[in-house]
Design a protein around this motif. Structure first.
Motif, PDB file in Angstrom:
ATOM      1  N   ASN A  84       1.030  -1.214   0.006  1.00 31.34           N
ATOM      2  CA  ASN A  84       0.114   0.188   0.073  1.00 31.34           C
ATOM      3  C   ASN A  84       1.141   1.385  -0.036  1.00 31.34           C
ATOM      4  O   ASN A  84       0.466   2.405   0.634  1.00 31.34           O
ATOM      5  N   ALA A  85       1.749   1.396  -0.627  1.00 29.73           N
ATOM      6  CA  ALA A  85       2.699   2.401  -0.939  1.00 29.73           C
ATOM      7  C   ALA A  85       1.897   3.491  -1.938  1.00 29.73           C
ATOM      8  O   ALA A  85       1.310   3.054  -2.921  1.00 29.73           O
ATOM      9  N   ILE A  86       1.919   4.722  -1.508  1.00 33.35           N
ATOM     10  CA  ILE A  86       0.822   5.651  -1.841  1.00 33.35           C
ATOM     11  C   ILE A  86       1.513   6.712  -2.632  1.00 33.35           C
ATOM     12  O   ILE A  86       2.578   7.473  -2.369  1.00 33.35           O
ATOM     13  N   THR A  87       1.054   7.051  -4.112  1.00 31.39           N
ATOM     14  CA  THR A  87       1.400   8.484  -4.800  1.00 31.39           C
ATOM     15  C   THR A  87       0.083   9.121  -4.813  1.00 31.39           C
ATOM     16  O   THR A  87      -0.957   8.497  -5.091  1.00 31.39           O
ATOM     17  N   THR A  88       0.190  10.256  -4.886  1.00 31.28           N
ATOM     18  CA  THR A  88      -1.074  10.979  -4.580  1.00 31.28           C
ATOM     19  C   THR A  88      -1.514  12.023  -5.834  1.00 31.28           C
ATOM     20  O   THR A  88      -0.451  12.881  -6.285  1.00 31.28           O
ATOM     21  N   PHE A  89      -2.497  12.219  -6.455  1.00 33.15           N
ATOM     22  CA  PHE A  89      -2.740  12.896  -7.508  1.00 33.15           C
ATOM     23  C   PHE A  89      -4.215  13.697  -7.434  1.00 33.15           C
ATOM     24  O   PHE A  89      -4.823  13.314  -6.384  1.00 33.15           O
ATOM     25  N   GLN A  90      -4.507  14.801  -8.073  1.00 34.88           N
ATOM     26  CA  GLN A  90      -5.703  15.092  -8.012  1.00 34.88           C
ATOM     27  C   GLN A  90      -6.392  15.509  -9.700  1.00 34.88           C
ATOM     28  O   GLN A  90      -5.512  15.664 -10.492  1.00 34.88           O
ATOM     29  N   ARG A 161      -9.496  14.227  -5.098  1.00 38.88           N
ATOM     30  CA  ARG A 161      -8.174  13.725  -4.956  1.00 38.88           C
ATOM     31  C   ARG A 161      -8.174  12.092  -5.314  1.00 38.88           C
ATOM     32  O   ARG A 161      -9.053  11.485  -4.950  1.00 38.88           O
ATOM     33  N   LEU A 162      -7.163  11.760  -5.801  1.00 34.96           N
ATOM     34  CA  LEU A 162      -7.108  10.360  -6.152  1.00 34.96           C
ATOM     35  C   LEU A 162      -5.627   9.726  -5.802  1.00 34.96           C
ATOM     36  O   LEU A 162      -4.676  10.426  -5.820  1.00 34.96           O
ATOM     37  N   PHE A 163      -5.711   8.524  -5.115  1.00 32.76           N
ATOM     38  CA  PHE A 163      -4.482   7.920  -4.713  1.00 32.76           C
ATOM     39  C   PHE A 163      -4.293   6.332  -5.495  1.00 32.76           C
ATOM     40  O   PHE A 163      -4.990   5.738  -5.817  1.00 32.76           O
TER      41      PHE A 163
END
Length: 351
Positions: A84-90, A161-163
């Protein structure tokens, strides 16, 4: 479209009055009808006559525009084996109409990643979540966020926001990089809970109906004016890289004592196990074990832990600890910091 009428041959200038609307980034809502009316007042022989007017109405066309952006400007640091390593976008809907957006999370193959470094591994179990703004922690991924393949019914001017989550393989070297990309593509129609259909531009001349124009720019893996936009992020491995060196030296023998001792029966030998961390993350719970050869006898209470090394030579500055369960010497060093070297030292006699 209605033309001006009843103008005759008066040659008077028409005065148009336009209704004002609040200015939004997306603009006036697609499909809205805009009507304005011009009026003409005149006299004949000094007597006012009936006012003449004419109206014009047109339908606002649809501008399809969207923006996918990485949130933050740094890589996501990970350790091998992390889940569950996270990168974040919008995603911002810059269209003048509410739309659905199909989502696709992909990986690059080689080349330079978003924050530098060369992509050299792939993550696994890659998936997308949408932030739930009514439960949990807004802006951060949590159990209340929804696993999605598309964004449903995003209003004009709205941001969501999207992950992108992924699992990191084990056994990766420090500094390894994996690049990921997120692309959104506009979809239209459908009902709440159902993904809409693909959007097409209106070909040819403007029509009286609601036409469609693509206005999006180029992202990292999409083209100009294609109803899609994309951005990228990456994962960088920060881990400990341990190098183990084992040395021995004779301390004394029964005849020479400590003056130029030799490795004869009865001599005392000191072993040093040095653990060097050349990585960029601390190594913790570093467990060391060593089996004492049958030709040697372990010297009780001789184990020293967490010592240092100077110019390749082990110092006798560790703390007493560890344990011996014949024939194994063992000890645990709580932390070997990045860039540091720590030791386990013990002694034995030659049989």
């Amino acid at each position: 479209m209605t033309k001006l009428t009843n103008m005759g041959t008066l040659g008077l200038a028409a005065i148009a009055t336009f209704a004002s609307a609040p200015a939004l980034a997306a603009g006036t809502t697609a499909g809205a009808s805009i009507t304005n009316t011009a009026t003409v007042d005149f006299q004949v022989g000094g007597v006012s006559q009936n006012q003449q007017s004419a109206s014009d109405t047109f339908v606002v066309d649809r501008k399809i525009n969207l923006l996918v952006e990485e949130v933050g400007t740094v890589t996501t640091n990970v350790v091998p084996g992390r889940t569950n390593a996270i990168t974040t976008f919008q995603l911002t809907n810059q269209s003048n109409e509410g739309l659905d957006f199909l989502l696709a999370a992909t990986q690059i193959t080689g080349g330079t990643a978003a924050h530098g470094g060369t992509d050299n591994f792939d993550v696994t179990n890659i998936r997308i979540y949408r932030d739930n703004t009514t439960t949990g922690t807004v802006g951060s991924w949590d159990a209340g966020d929804a696993l999605v393949t598309y964004v449903d019914e995003l209003p004009a001017d709205a941001i969501t926001r999207l992950f992108v989550l992924a699992d990191i393989p084990t056994g990766l070297a420090n500094g390894s990089v994996a690049g990921v990309q997120l692309r959104a593509t506009a979809r239209e129609g459908g009902v709440l809970g159902t993904q809409g259909a693909a959007v097409s531009q209106t070909a040819g001349a403007n029509t009286a109906a609601k036409d469609t124009v693509f206005a999006d720019g180029i992202g990292v893996n999409d083209g100009n004016r294609d109803a899609s936009h994309s951005d990228d992020d990456d994962y960088t491995v920060q881990t400990a890289t341990l190098t183990v060196t084992k040395t021995s030296r004779v301390i004394s023998d029964p005849f020479n004592l400590t003056s130029n001792p030799k490795l004869i029966p009865g001599a005392t030998v000191e072993y040093c196990i040095a653990v060097a961390n050349t990585g960029s993350a601390d190594a913790t719970s570093v467990a060391i074990s060593d089996s004492v050869p049958t030709q040697l006898t372990f010297t009780g209470s001789s184990i020293l832990l967490n010592g240092t090394v100077t110019s390749g030579t082990c110092n006798a500055d560790g703390a007493a600890g560890g344990s011996y369960a014949a024939p194994v010497v063992s000890g645990t060093i709580a932390t070997v910091a990045a860039g540091a070297t720590r030791t386990l030292v013990f002694r034995a006699t030659v049989n």
